[in-house]
Design a protein around this motif. Structure first.
Motif, PDB file in Angstrom:
ATOM      1  N   THR A  37       0.848  -1.181   0.000  1.00 15.18           N
ATOM      2  CA  THR A  37       0.000   0.000   0.000  1.00 15.18           C
ATOM      3  C   THR A  37       0.888   1.237   0.000  1.00 15.18           C
ATOM      4  N   PRO A  38       0.671   2.140  -0.960  1.00 14.31           N
ATOM      5  CA  PRO A  38       1.514   3.343  -0.975  1.00 14.31           C
ATOM      6  C   PRO A  38       1.247   4.188   0.266  1.00 14.31           C
ATOM      7  N   PRO A  39       2.269   4.870   0.768  1.00 19.34           N
ATOM      8  CA  PRO A  39       2.068   5.706   1.953  1.00 19.34           C
ATOM      9  C   PRO A  39       1.057   6.807   1.666  1.00 19.34           C
ATOM     10  N   LYS A  40       0.347   7.214   2.705  1.00 20.13           N
ATOM     11  CA  LYS A  40      -0.635   8.293   2.572  1.00 20.13           C
ATOM     12  C   LYS A  40      -0.641   9.090   3.867  1.00 20.13           C
ATOM     13  N   LEU A  41      -1.268  10.246   3.791  1.00 20.00           N
ATOM     14  CA  LEU A  41      -1.404  11.059   4.999  1.00 20.00           C
ATOM     15  C   LEU A  41      -2.172  10.273   6.053  1.00 20.00           C
ATOM     16  N   PRO A  42      -1.824  10.450   7.328  1.00 18.35           N
ATOM     17  CA  PRO A  42      -2.609   9.778   8.362  1.00 18.35           C
ATOM     18  C   PRO A  42      -4.019  10.356   8.399  1.00 18.35           C
ATOM     19  N   ASP A  43      -4.953   9.545   8.855  1.00 20.96           N
ATOM     20  CA  ASP A  43      -6.323  10.031   9.000  1.00 20.96           C
ATOM     21  C   ASP A  43      -6.359  11.174  10.003  1.00 20.96           C
ATOM     22  N   ILE A  44      -7.342  12.027   9.869  1.00 19.67           N
ATOM     23  CA  ILE A  44      -7.540  13.105  10.845  1.00 19.67           C
ATOM     24  C   ILE A  44      -8.262  12.493  12.039  1.00 19.67           C
ATOM     25  N   THR A  45      -7.551  12.400  13.149  1.00 27.17           N
ATOM     26  CA  THR A  45      -8.096  11.804  14.372  1.00 27.17           C
ATOM     27  C   THR A  45      -7.841  12.728  15.543  1.00 27.17           C
ATOM     28  N   GLN A  46      -8.446  12.407  16.680  1.00 24.73           N
ATOM     29  CA  GLN A  46      -8.284  13.208  17.895  1.00 24.73           C
ATOM     30  C   GLN A  46      -8.152  12.287  19.099  1.00 24.73           C
ATOM     31  N   GLU A  47      -7.332  11.247  18.982  1.00 26.58           N
ATOM     32  CA  GLU A  47      -7.227  10.227  20.014  1.00 26.58           C
ATOM     33  C   GLU A  47      -5.839  10.111  20.629  1.00 26.58           C
ATOM     34  N   GLY A  48      -4.917  10.949  20.234  1.00 28.31           N
ATOM     35  CA  GLY A  48      -3.552  10.848  20.746  1.00 28.31           C
ATOM     36  C   GLY A  48      -2.792   9.686  20.134  1.00 28.31           C
ATOM     37  N   LYS A  49      -2.980   9.441  18.836  1.00 23.51           N
ATOM     38  CA  LYS A  49      -2.352   8.306  18.148  1.00 23.51           C
ATOM     39  C   LYS A  49      -0.893   8.564  17.753  1.00 23.51           C
ATOM     40  N   ASN A  50      -0.384   9.756  18.042  1.00 27.68           N
ATOM     41  CA  ASN A  50       0.983  10.148  17.700  1.00 27.68           C
ATOM     42  C   ASN A  50       1.254  10.017  16.204  1.00 27.68           C
ATOM     43  N   THR A  51       0.391  10.677  15.434  1.00 29.80           N
ATOM     44  CA  THR A  51       0.549  10.725  13.985  1.00 29.80           C
ATOM     45  C   THR A  51       0.822  12.154  13.548  1.00 29.80           C
ATOM     46  N   PHE A  52       1.518  12.284  12.434  1.00 32.38           N
ATOM     47  CA  PHE A  52       1.863  13.589  11.874  1.00 32.38           C
ATOM     48  C   PHE A  52       2.105  13.379  10.387  1.00 32.38           C
ATOM     49  N   GLY A  53       1.660  14.313   9.577  1.00 38.33           N
ATOM     50  CA  GLY A  53       1.946  14.241   8.153  1.00 38.33           C
ATOM     51  C   GLY A  53       1.485  15.498   7.452  1.00 38.33           C
ATOM     52  N   CYS A  54       2.056  15.738   6.283  1.00 40.62           N
ATOM     53  CA  CYS A  54       1.665  16.874   5.456  1.00 40.62           C
ATOM     54  C   CYS A  54       2.277  16.684   4.073  1.00 40.62           C
ATOM     55  N   TYR A  55       1.986  17.613   3.200  1.00 40.63           N
ATOM     56  CA  TYR A  55       2.686  17.692   1.921  1.00 40.63           C
ATOM     57  C   TYR A  55       3.647  18.864   2.019  1.00 40.63           C
ATOM     58  N   VAL A  56       4.878  18.655   1.610  1.00 35.63           N
ATOM     59  CA  VAL A  56       5.863  19.736   1.548  1.00 35.63           C
ATOM     60  C   VAL A  56       6.205  19.930   0.077  1.00 35.63           C
ATOM     61  N   ASP A  57       5.899  21.113  -0.396  1.00 36.49           N
ATOM     62  CA  ASP A  57       6.121  21.442  -1.809  1.00 36.49           C
ATOM     63  C   ASP A  57       5.451  20.415  -2.719  1.00 36.49           C
ATOM     64  N   GLY A  58       4.275  19.936  -2.322  1.00 37.34           N
ATOM     65  CA  GLY A  58       3.497  19.007  -3.130  1.00 37.34           C
ATOM     66  C   GLY A  58       3.854  17.539  -2.981  1.00 37.34           C
ATOM     67  N   THR A  59       4.863  17.217  -2.152  1.00 36.18           N
ATOM     68  CA  THR A  59       5.296  15.838  -1.956  1.00 36.18           C
ATOM     69  C   THR A  59       4.922  15.370  -0.555  1.00 36.18           C
ATOM     70  N   LEU A  60       4.394  14.165  -0.460  1.00 33.06           N
ATOM     71  CA  LEU A  60       4.007  13.611   0.827  1.00 33.06           C
ATOM     72  C   LEU A  60       5.197  13.590   1.785  1.00 33.06           C
ATOM     73  N   TRP A  61       4.980  14.055   3.012  1.00 31.69           N
ATOM     74  CA  TRP A  61       6.036  14.095   4.023  1.00 31.69           C
ATOM     75  C   TRP A  61       5.511  13.420   5.289  1.00 31.69           C
ATOM     76  N   LEU A  62       6.123  12.301   5.656  1.00 33.21           N
ATOM     77  CA  LEU A  62       5.801  11.584   6.883  1.00 33.21           C
ATOM     78  C   LEU A  62       7.086  11.386   7.666  1.00 33.21           C
ATOM     79  N   PRO A  63       7.042  11.503   8.998  1.00 38.93           N
ATOM     80  CA  PRO A  63       8.259  11.273   9.763  1.00 38.93           C
ATOM     81  C   PRO A  63       8.662   9.803   9.739  1.00 38.93           C
TER      82      PRO A  63
END
Length: 191
Positions: A37-63
């Motif tokens: 499965t190709p990487p994707k942004l984490p779902d928008i949640t509010q449970e303290g799942k310790n997720t973070f992600g965004c697009y930087v200059d149009g490219t997916l950025w995950l830690p």
């Protein structure tokens, strides 16, 4: 004394056994291969799942984990001065690039849910460094941006929200844009 007998199979039998071996090999190698499965942004949640992600200059950025000696990939701090600090790293050896990427968001006077202007240099600093870019000598300027906190739970140490911002490195004039950012984190957490 025991005697060892070796039975030599004739050419015709040997050809059949080779054919049988080849047919088994083909059948075993024809198993259904699944594409990861190709990487994707984490779902928008509010449970303290310790997720973070965004697009930087149009490219997916995950830690991702940093180098072995310092394996942290995500740190979140909130202190008594109402300052929230989110720092994320991505190890570029996975992508074949040199250096490591860093995204950092520091914002003061966080008291609860709401939208916070990231262009206020007196209380905000945002930082993006990709690969082996030179680190700026001065704090980059946020030319536009906002951070929206959708959950701020001091009892459970959870902060969740979304962000987008554009920064300009004042030393090199490099501009980076973070879009569709989201986080669901626990305070005072490093992993």
């Amino acid at each position: 004394m025991s005697t060892l007998y070796i039975n030599v199979i004739g050419k015709k039998a040997g050809s059949c056994s080779m054919l049988y071996f080849f047919a088994c090999f083909l059948l075993l190698s024809c198993s259904k291969k699944t594409n990861p499965t190709p990487p994707k942004l984490p779902d928008i949640t509010q449970e303290g799942k310790n997720t973070f992600g965004c697009y930087v200059d149009g490219t997916l950025w995950l830690p991702t984990n940093r180098f072995e000696l310092y394996p942290t990939r995500l740190c979140v701090r909130y202190d008594d001065t109402q300052r929230l600090n989110i720092t994320c790293w991505r190890d570029n050896t996975i992508t074949g690039k040199r250096g490591n990427d860093i995204i950092e968001i520091n914002i003061q006077n966080i008291t609860g849910t709401g939208t916070y202007d990231l262009t206020n240099a007196a209380r905000v600093s945002c930082y993006i460094r990709l690969g082996n870019e030179t680190s700026p000598l001065s704090v980059p300027t946020v030319t536009k941006g906002a951070l929206t906190i959708t959950r701020f739970d001091r009892a459970k140490n959870i902060v969740s929200g979304q962000f987008a911002f554009t920064i300009k490195n004042n030393d090199t004039n490099v501009i980076h844009e973070a879009t569709e950012g989201r986080f669901d984190l626990q305070f005072d957490f490093c992993m």
